[in-house]
Write a protein that holds these residues in place. Structure first.
Motif, short mmCIF file in Angstrom:
data_model
loop_
_atom_site.label_atom_id
_atom_site.label_comp_id
_atom_site.label_asym_id
_atom_site.label_seq_id
_atom_site.Cartn_x
_atom_site.Cartn_y
_atom_site.Cartn_z
N UNK A 1 2.01 -32.18 -3.06
CA UNK A 1 1.19 -30.97 -3.19
C UNK A 1 2.03 -29.80 -3.68
N UNK A 2 1.41 -28.92 -4.47
CA UNK A 2 2.10 -27.80 -5.07
C UNK A 2 2.72 -26.88 -4.01
N UNK A 3 2.04 -26.77 -2.87
CA UNK A 3 2.54 -25.88 -1.82
C UNK A 3 3.55 -26.56 -0.90
N UNK A 4 3.81 -27.85 -1.09
CA UNK A 4 4.73 -28.59 -0.23
C UNK A 4 6.16 -28.47 -0.77
N UNK A 5 6.83 -27.41 -0.37
CA UNK A 5 8.20 -27.16 -0.86
C UNK A 5 9.26 -27.66 0.11
N UNK A 6 8.85 -28.02 1.34
CA UNK A 6 9.79 -28.49 2.35
C UNK A 6 9.51 -29.95 2.67
N UNK A 7 10.53 -30.80 2.54
CA UNK A 7 10.39 -32.22 2.82
C UNK A 7 11.41 -32.62 3.88
N UNK A 8 10.92 -33.19 4.97
CA UNK A 8 11.77 -33.59 6.10
C UNK A 8 11.69 -35.11 6.21
N UNK A 9 12.79 -35.80 5.95
CA UNK A 9 12.78 -37.26 5.84
C UNK A 9 13.72 -37.87 6.87
N UNK A 10 13.23 -38.88 7.57
CA UNK A 10 14.06 -39.62 8.53
C UNK A 10 13.73 -41.10 8.43
N UNK A 11 14.51 -41.92 9.12
CA UNK A 11 14.23 -43.35 9.19
C UNK A 11 13.16 -43.58 10.24
N UNK A 12 12.04 -44.18 9.82
CA UNK A 12 10.95 -44.41 10.77
C UNK A 12 10.51 -45.87 10.76
N UNK A 13 9.89 -46.28 11.83
CA UNK A 13 9.21 -47.57 11.92
C UNK A 13 7.84 -47.36 11.30
N UNK A 14 7.60 -47.92 10.14
CA UNK A 14 6.37 -47.63 9.40
C UNK A 14 5.12 -48.10 10.12
N UNK A 15 5.24 -49.13 10.93
CA UNK A 15 4.05 -49.62 11.65
C UNK A 15 3.74 -48.74 12.86
N UNK A 16 4.78 -48.34 13.56
CA UNK A 16 4.58 -47.55 14.78
C UNK A 16 4.50 -46.06 14.49
N UNK A 17 4.99 -45.64 13.31
CA UNK A 17 5.01 -44.23 12.98
C UNK A 17 5.97 -43.44 13.84
N UNK A 18 6.99 -44.10 14.37
CA UNK A 18 7.96 -43.46 15.26
C UNK A 18 9.35 -43.54 14.63
N UNK A 19 10.23 -42.64 15.07
CA UNK A 19 11.60 -42.64 14.58
C UNK A 19 12.28 -43.96 14.92
#
Length: 311
Positions: A159-177
């Motif tokens: 999105x045009x307004x999404x200027x901040x991206x916070x990325x970590x390693x997550x469990x994609x199924x559980x949606x948890x770190x």
């Protein structure tokens, strides 16, 4: 590479730059602050022993709610290849806090096709550097944070307004770190379009200041809250030698950008397909990553040295 070389040879080989006499105005006459997005200025403001308070204040605002940094110690910013001939890494600045957590802060001015890969490569240097040699080690790691300031957007499709991206390693199924030892924060400066009256949070004030300090003619209304930053960026606080170094770095940045823009415009006017020029740039980037000499890259791609330096 030969097929691109033939196509680009007549168009890009004679690239020259026309300088604008009005562009080289003394920094202190145009505005009271140096431009933090000039490489020399960025390192002077954030990566010098005298300005540890600036780096600490910035990191605490970026990581508000996650970490409280009491003190920092600068670490090495050059990581040679572990095997002879393998590419190393030179980083803008690296520091550790009181708990041994590492922070890499990078300023990226130009778009790169593999920028996310590059930031992962840089992070891996800080992780592998923690390995203990010559004794037993249980692989316990200290956290690593990579914080990238992007002058141009690198996250297409967001999105045009999404200027901040916070990325970590997550469990994609559980949606948890999955693991909390590796974090990436990307800030796209060109997507941040708030005016001075619109800034609200502490991070807003930092991003606004980093993006606009080089164009300010007066201090913003919130300058006192960020006194540590504005004092370090004030032209009047530079020695004559530092001001000369800043001007030189600024002129080099202008020259490199102008050379790149001029050659691209000339190529497009001459009918060169945009895809071919893009491919030449991609080849140059790959050769740079492999540590190939700039003279050789210029020979293979027919890009000018100024264009390659701009990459």
């Amino acid at each position: 590479m030969k097929k691109y070389q033939d196509k680009l040879e007549d168009i890009l080989a004679d690239t020259t730059v026309a300088e604008s006499a009005g562009e080289y105005i003394n920094a202190e006459e145009r505005n009271p602050f140096i431009n933090p997005l000039v490489d020399w200025a960025f390192k002077r403001i954030f990566a010098s022993e005298a300005n540890k308070g600036v780096a600490k204040a910035f990191l605490n605002e970026v990581l508000r709610g996650r970490r409280e940094i009491v003190s920092i110690a600068y670490g090495k910013n050059e990581y040679p290849g572990e095997i002879k001939g393998k590419r190393g890494a030179v980083l803008d600045f690296v520091c550790k806090d009181q708990d041994g957590v590492s922070f890499l802060v990078e300023l990226q001015r130009q778009e790169q096709p593999y920028f996310k890969d590059r930031s992962l490569f840089y992070a891996s240097r800080l992780i592998s550097d923690q390995g203990s040699k010559g004794k037993d080690w249980n692989y316990e790691l200290k956290a690593v944070y990579v914080i990238c300031l992007l002058e141009k957007s690198s996250f297409l499709g967001t999105a045009e307004e999404m200027y901040l991206h916070d990325v970590s390693l997550i469990n994609t199924r559980a949606g948890a770190i999955f693991n909390d030892k590796l974090h990436f924060v990307y800030i796209e400066l060109d997507k941040f379009n708030k005016t001075e009256s619109m800034v609200e949070t502490g991070l807003d004030k930092w991003i606004y200041s980093l993006k606009n300090a080089g164009k300010m003619t007066t201090e913003p209304v919130f300058a006192e809250e960020m006194n540590v930053f504005f004092e370090s960026a004030r032209c009047a606080n530079l020695t004559k030698e530092e001001l000369d170094m800043y001007r030189t770095a600024q002129e080099e940045q202008w020259d490199n950008q102008n050379a790149f823009n001029f050659a691209t415009e000339k190529a497009m006017k001459a009918g060169l397909e945009k895809g071919a020029l893009t491919k030449a740039i991609e080849i140059a980037l790959e050769l740079l990553k492999e540590g190939i000499d700039i003279e050789q890259i210029a020979k293979y791609t027919k890009l000018s040295k100024a264009q390659i330096l701009a990459l």
